[in-house]
Design a protein around this motif. Structure first.
Motif, PDB file in Angstrom:
ATOM      1  N   VAL A  55       3.249  29.110   5.907  1.00 41.11           N
ATOM      2  CA  VAL A  55       2.706  30.252   6.632  1.00 41.11           C
ATOM      3  C   VAL A  55       3.230  30.134   8.050  1.00 41.11           C
ATOM      4  CG1 VAL A  55       0.610  31.413   7.434  1.00 41.11           C
ATOM      5  CG2 VAL A  55       0.605  30.215   5.245  1.00 41.11           C
ATOM      6  N   VAL A  56       3.630  31.252   8.627  1.00 39.20           N
ATOM      7  CA  VAL A  56       4.160  31.220   9.987  1.00 39.20           C
ATOM      8  C   VAL A  56       3.624  32.407  10.778  1.00 39.20           C
ATOM      9  CG1 VAL A  56       6.275  32.460   9.370  1.00 39.20           C
ATOM     10  CG2 VAL A  56       6.266  30.991  11.378  1.00 39.20           C
ATOM     11  N   SER A  57       3.365  32.187  12.040  1.00 41.04           N
ATOM     12  CA  SER A  57       2.933  33.262  12.925  1.00 41.04           C
ATOM     13  C   SER A  57       4.017  34.339  12.988  1.00 41.04           C
ATOM     14  CB  SER A  57       2.704  32.702  14.334  1.00 41.04           C
ATOM     15  OG  SER A  57       2.692  33.739  15.295  1.00 41.04           O
ATOM     16  N   PRO A  58       3.622  35.598  13.180  1.00 42.64           N
ATOM     17  CA  PRO A  58       4.632  36.652  13.312  1.00 42.64           C
ATOM     18  C   PRO A  58       5.330  36.670  14.672  1.00 42.64           C
ATOM     19  CG  PRO A  58       2.444  37.575  13.496  1.00 42.64           C
ATOM     20  CD  PRO A  58       2.275  36.133  13.118  1.00 42.64           C
ATOM     21  N   LEU A  59       4.872  35.853  15.625  1.00 46.81           N
ATOM     22  CA  LEU A  59       5.538  35.812  16.927  1.00 46.81           C
ATOM     23  C   LEU A  59       6.925  35.194  16.770  1.00 46.81           C
ATOM     24  CD1 LEU A  59       2.506  34.673  19.072  1.00 46.81           C
ATOM     25  CD2 LEU A  59       3.531  36.943  18.995  1.00 46.81           C
ATOM     26  N   GLN A  60       7.900  35.767  17.499  1.00 44.77           N
ATOM     27  CA  GLN A  60       9.281  35.385  17.223  1.00 44.77           C
ATOM     28  C   GLN A  60       9.583  33.916  17.536  1.00 44.77           C
ATOM     29  OE1 GLN A  60      12.513  37.166  19.584  1.00 44.77           O
ATOM     30  NE2 GLN A  60      10.967  38.077  20.909  1.00 44.77           N
ATOM     31  N   ARG A  61       8.902  33.296  18.510  1.00 46.96           N
ATOM     32  CA  ARG A  61       9.178  31.882  18.785  1.00 46.96           C
ATOM     33  C   ARG A  61       8.829  31.020  17.572  1.00 46.96           C
ATOM     34  NH1 ARG A  61       5.006  33.561  22.158  1.00 46.96           N
ATOM     35  NH2 ARG A  61       2.972  32.595  21.831  1.00 46.96           N
TER      36      ARG A  61
END
Length: 199
Positions: A55-61
């Protein structure tokens, strides 16, 4: 199974000691180098297996950091619940097109997963794709008629683009399922205010 937490690489705001929160700041040059180094660090973990869901945050960093890991280990998100969470976050950030893409990917894996229909429906409504929005929000209710969140989402959509009677019906269904849920009550009040303005 083990759980691995990976922090994103450095951004210019990190370097300046600023708090980023939900502000979408990309990795800087050093951050890209750090992100690429994560794969080697993972491979050094005793017992590490390069086969897992993520799972990954949608923020580009965060997406940039995980992108290096996913590419090196040939990983793809395969969990419908994780994709629904990512899609909902993308919606919150105003990344409507990305939210639709994420929801469609999730529905290809799990066609009856209610939160993905909600995300796709709400994203479509934001893009004025009313037929698609109506179809997916109604499908969410059909698949799980005891989910108050789906009824509220449909009521909010119908209060703007549908009929008053249908919106009230969905709102009443949500309230009957969760009469003391503060979030549902606040959404119900907001939807009711919208309906009253239309009178």
């Amino acid at each position: 199974p083990p759980i691995y937490f990976i922090r994103h690489g450095e951004t210019d705001w990190n370097r300046q000691g600023l708090i980023q929160g939900w502000i979408d700041i990309p990795l800087n040059g050093k951050g890209h180098i750090q992100a690429k180094a994560v794969v080697a660090a993972l491979m050094d973990v005793p017992g590490f297996s390069p086969s897992f869901n993520f799972v990954v945050s949608p923020l580009q960093r965060a997406r940039q950091t995980m992108g290096y890991v996913a590419e090196a280990l040939a990983l793809e998100p395969t969990n419908a619940q994780a994709l629904a969470l990512i899609g909902a976050c993308q919606l919150e950030l105003g990344q409507t097109e990305e939210a639709m893409t994420t929801a469609k990917l999730g529905l290809a894996l799990s066609p009856d997963f209610v939160p993905l229909h909600r995300v796709l429906g709400l994203a479509a409504a934001t893009r004025n794709e009313f037929f698609v929005a109506d179809q997916h929000l109604r499908e969410a209710v059909r698949l799980n008629p005891t989910d108050p969140n789906s009824h509220v989402a449909l009521a909010q959509f119908l209060s703007r683009y549908g009929t008053r009677a249908e919106s009230i019906q969905s709102l009443e269904a949500a309230l009957s399922l969760a009469p003391e849920n503060v979030n549902i009550l606040s959404m119900a009040v907001a939807t009711n205010l919208t309906l009253n303005r239309l009178d």
